[in-house]
Write an enzyme that holds these catalytic residues in place. Structure first.
Site, PDB file in Angstrom:
ATOM      1  N   TYR A  42      39.885  48.300  43.050  1.00 32.19           N
ATOM      2  CA  TYR A  42      38.680  47.712  43.667  1.00 32.19           C
ATOM      3  C   TYR A  42      38.826  47.548  45.178  1.00 32.19           C
ATOM      4  O   TYR A  42      38.333  46.574  45.745  1.00 32.19           O
ATOM      5  CB  TYR A  42      38.355  46.355  43.024  1.00 32.19           C
ATOM      6  CG  TYR A  42      38.421  46.382  41.524  1.00 32.19           C
ATOM      7  CD1 TYR A  42      37.439  47.028  40.773  1.00 32.19           C
ATOM      8  CD2 TYR A  42      39.482  45.800  40.848  1.00 32.19           C
ATOM      9  CE1 TYR A  42      37.516  47.095  39.399  1.00 32.19           C
ATOM     10  CE2 TYR A  42      39.573  45.863  39.470  1.00 32.19           C
ATOM     11  CZ  TYR A  42      38.595  46.504  38.755  1.00 32.19           C
ATOM     12  OH  TYR A  42      38.677  46.573  37.400  1.00 32.19           O
ATOM     13  N   TYR A 169      34.206  40.791  30.591  1.00 32.24           N
ATOM     14  CA  TYR A 169      34.864  41.939  31.235  1.00 32.24           C
ATOM     15  C   TYR A 169      35.666  42.667  30.170  1.00 32.24           C
ATOM     16  O   TYR A 169      36.464  42.058  29.459  1.00 32.24           O
ATOM     17  CB  TYR A 169      35.792  41.484  32.374  1.00 32.24           C
ATOM     18  CG  TYR A 169      36.521  42.660  32.959  1.00 32.24           C
ATOM     19  CD1 TYR A 169      35.884  43.522  33.847  1.00 32.24           C
ATOM     20  CD2 TYR A 169      37.814  42.973  32.566  1.00 32.24           C
ATOM     21  CE1 TYR A 169      36.528  44.649  34.340  1.00 32.24           C
ATOM     22  CE2 TYR A 169      38.470  44.095  33.056  1.00 32.24           C
ATOM     23  CZ  TYR A 169      37.817  44.924  33.942  1.00 32.24           C
ATOM     24  OH  TYR A 169      38.445  46.042  34.412  1.00 32.24           O
ATOM     25  N   ASP A 271      37.805  41.216  21.902  1.00 30.19           N
ATOM     26  CA  ASP A 271      38.660  41.818  22.922  1.00 30.19           C
ATOM     27  C   ASP A 271      39.719  40.786  23.295  1.00 30.19           C
ATOM     28  O   ASP A 271      39.456  39.843  24.043  1.00 30.19           O
ATOM     29  CB  ASP A 271      37.792  42.204  24.130  1.00 30.19           C
ATOM     30  CG  ASP A 271      38.635  42.732  25.299  1.00 30.19           C
ATOM     31  OD1 ASP A 271      39.872  42.690  25.216  1.00 30.19           O
ATOM     32  OD2 ASP A 271      38.025  43.166  26.290  1.00 30.19           O
ATOM     33  N   LYS A 300      47.865  44.916  27.319  1.00 29.24           N
ATOM     34  CA  LYS A 300      48.585  44.111  28.309  1.00 29.24           C
ATOM     35  C   LYS A 300      49.945  43.609  27.798  1.00 29.24           C
ATOM     36  O   LYS A 300      50.915  44.331  27.873  1.00 29.24           O
ATOM     37  CB  LYS A 300      47.705  42.952  28.772  1.00 29.24           C
ATOM     38  CG  LYS A 300      46.497  43.420  29.594  1.00 29.24           C
ATOM     39  CD  LYS A 300      45.785  42.248  30.191  1.00 29.24           C
ATOM     40  CE  LYS A 300      44.523  42.611  30.962  1.00 29.24           C
ATOM     41  NZ  LYS A 300      44.751  42.973  32.353  1.00 29.24           N
TER      42      LYS A 300
HETATM   43  N1  PMP Z   1      39.596  43.821  28.312  1.00 28.02           N
HETATM   44  C1  PMP Z   1      40.006  42.745  28.993  1.00 28.02           C
HETATM   45  C2  PMP Z   1      39.654  41.379  28.473  1.00 28.02           C
HETATM   46  C3  PMP Z   1      40.751  42.887  30.160  1.00 28.02           C
HETATM   47  O1  PMP Z   1      41.145  41.801  30.843  1.00 28.02           O
HETATM   48  C4  PMP Z   1      41.083  44.198  30.603  1.00 28.02           C
HETATM   49  C5  PMP Z   1      41.902  44.438  31.863  1.00 28.02           C
HETATM   50  N2  PMP Z   1      41.824  43.517  32.840  1.00 28.02           N
HETATM   51  C6  PMP Z   1      40.642  45.293  29.861  1.00 28.02           C
HETATM   52  C7  PMP Z   1      39.909  45.066  28.721  1.00 28.02           C
HETATM   53  C8  PMP Z   1      40.956  46.688  30.287  1.00 28.02           C
HETATM   54  O2  PMP Z   1      42.313  46.968  30.171  1.00 28.02           O
HETATM   55  P1  PMP Z   1      43.006  48.098  31.057  1.00 28.02           P
HETATM   56  O3  PMP Z   1      42.990  47.613  32.468  1.00 28.02           O
HETATM   57  O4  PMP Z   1      44.379  48.207  30.468  1.00 28.02           O
HETATM   58  O5  PMP Z   1      42.212  49.336  30.879  1.00 28.02           O
END
Ligand code: PMP
Length: 458
Positions: A42, A169, A271, A300
């Site tokens: 970003y 997000y 998620d 993660k």
């Molecule tokens: N979902 C959530 C809740 C996240 O925080 C993130 C990454 N910040 C993602 C999906 C996407 O993961 P990545 O950056 O490994 O593509």
């Protein structure tokens, strides 16, 4: 083309001296090469800001090119939950890399993938199928595709959209972007390009009254029960909305969502890419509510932050519906690095740490220490709100932070944080000691002071 005049040339002399400090010339070359060629998250490419050079990591610390050690108060964006270079995980990585680093997953399988699959199902027993992929965003793409194929398999091909609440997000590829908050900074550019999804208001904040929660859920219900509803699934981050605003909501909402989705045959997707593996004090954030989704996304901290890897888990009926002729006959996804053995072995070692349960003591302690160190800032005139949950501490300012000032301030205090907008926040590694947490909260207080006329640095 590689410019041999800069980093490569300098790095062939790139000696760290015995104190771990990278030669000044090498640091300068890294910075120069970085500005010359590399995009950062970003960040503008053509007017880059200086990024700090990191030489190495150990435990909670990053060692900067200057030799300064700072506490990684971000766990490198939620990933390094057990700190960096945890010996048990490092040893597993070495063992696996000596045996087999990668092999395709089409037509082949291997012990690390099978072990990880079994262990993830043991963590989430209402699931029975696991799809491995290479990043969180891909895990979300896969989840959305699973829901759509499952709906087709159940004879509902007209169910093609997703409902989500605002403030979410879910990643940066097209499918996840379409279910991110449509208005906030990250993805507001894409309104006319992305598939239009169904957005309801952001969930009421943690501590809202039952009446407010029920009223809110009525608005969600209204969307799902409409006779012309084309909603295939509901996707949300349970308990904590992360990059969309670091807000918390009540577990009761998840129980309501679960009931509603069951009642309306809507696929419920959680998620847990950020919240999974202990961050909120439970293995999964949805454990606070005692409910399970139909599809669960993990990433993660799955590998303890060693490498990018993710998993999408599904309940049995999802896999069954997908595998019918109407569902497509098979899940139509298969990334090159699916089931990467190295990542699977590393994830199994990270799961050993989760299974050891050490975090069940440290995360509540960290929560208390974050509260002790931050909560009184709620009365500060520059601060709009302070909230802590598990190993997450958030100070929401009234005005946007000056990023350069905030970064300089925390680094001067021996901490690495990456605020955004009005949010100053930390999610430290679970191995952080009380002293580490005190250092982090001191740094956060200094940022607040630095943004307050008349207070200056404290
Ligand atoms: N979902 C959530 C809740 C996240 O925080 C993130 C990454 N910040 C993602 C999906 C996407 O993961 P990545 O950056 O490994 O593509």
């Amino acid at each position: 083309m590689f410019n041999s005049g800069s980093f490569h040339a300098a790095s062939s002399h790139a000696e760290s001296n015995t104190s771990g400090r990278t030669a000044r010339a090498t640091q300068a070359a890294i910075r120069h090469g970085d500005r010359q060629f590399l995009w950062h998250p970003y960040a503008p490419r053509t007017s880059p800001t200086d990024n700090l050079v990191v030489d190495s990591t150990d435990g909670v610390h990053l060692t900067l090119g200057s030799g300064q050690r700072v506490i990684d108060g971000m766990s490198s964006w939620w990933a390094a939950a057990h700190g960096h270079g945890y010996p048990h995980i490092t040893a597993a990585a070495h063992r696996q890399i000596d045996t087999m680093s990668h092999v395709m997953f089409g037509g082949l399988t291997h012990a690390p993938a099978v072990e990880l699959g079994e262990r993830l199902i043991a963590l989430c027993p209402s699931m029975d199928s696991v799809f491995f992929s290479d990043s969180g965003s891909v895990a979300i793409e896969v989840a959305l595709k699973m829901a759509l194929q499952a709906q087709r398999g159940l004879g509902r091909p007209d169910k093609t959209r997703f409902l989500t609440w605002r403030g979410g997000y879910h990643g940066d590829t097209q499918g996840p972007m379409s279910v991110c908050d449509p208005d906030n900074g990250m993805h507001s550019l894409w309104g006319s390009v992305l598939r239009p999804q169904v957005f309801v208001d952001a969930p009421p904040p943690r501590g809202s009254s039952s009446a407010d929660l029920r009223a809110y859920m009525e608005t969600v219900r209204a969307e799902l029960v409409r006779p012309d509803s084309d909603i295939a699934g509901v996707i949300v981050e349970p308990i904590v909305q992360g990059a969309g605003g670091m807000t918390f909501h009540d577990a009761e909402l998840l129980r309501h969502l679960r009931e509603l989705c069951t009642e309306t045959s809507t696929v419920l997707i959680f998620d847990e890419i950020a919240t999974g593996f202990g961050r909120t004090g439970r293995i999964l954030a949805c454990d606070h509510a005692g409910v399970a989704p139909d599809i669960l996304c993990l990433g993660k901290a799955l590998t303890g932050g060693f490498m990018s890897f993710a998993a999408t888990l599904a309940a049995e009926w999802i896999a069954r519906a997908i595998d019918t002729p109407a569902g497509g006959g098979a899940l139509m996804h298969g990334p090159t690095f699916m089931g990467n053995p190295l990542a699977c072995a590393v994830a199994c070692a990270a799961l050993d740490l989760i299974d050891s349960g050490y975090w069940k003591e440290s995360v509540p302690r960290i929560e208390q220490e974050l509260r002790d160190g931050l909560e009184d800032l709620a009365d500060h005139p520059a601060v709009a709100d302070v909230r802590c949950l598990g190993a997450i501490g958030v100070v929401e300012m009234r005005e946007p932070l000056d990023m350069a000032l905030a970064t300089r301030t925390v680094v001067e205090h021996g901490v690495w944080l990456r605020p955004f907008g009005r949010l100053l926040y930390t999610m430290p590694p679970f191995i952080s000691t009380s002293e580490h947490i005190a250092t982090i909260t001191r740094a956060m207080r200094a940022v607040v002071a630095a943004h307050t006329p008349g207070e200056g640095l404290s």
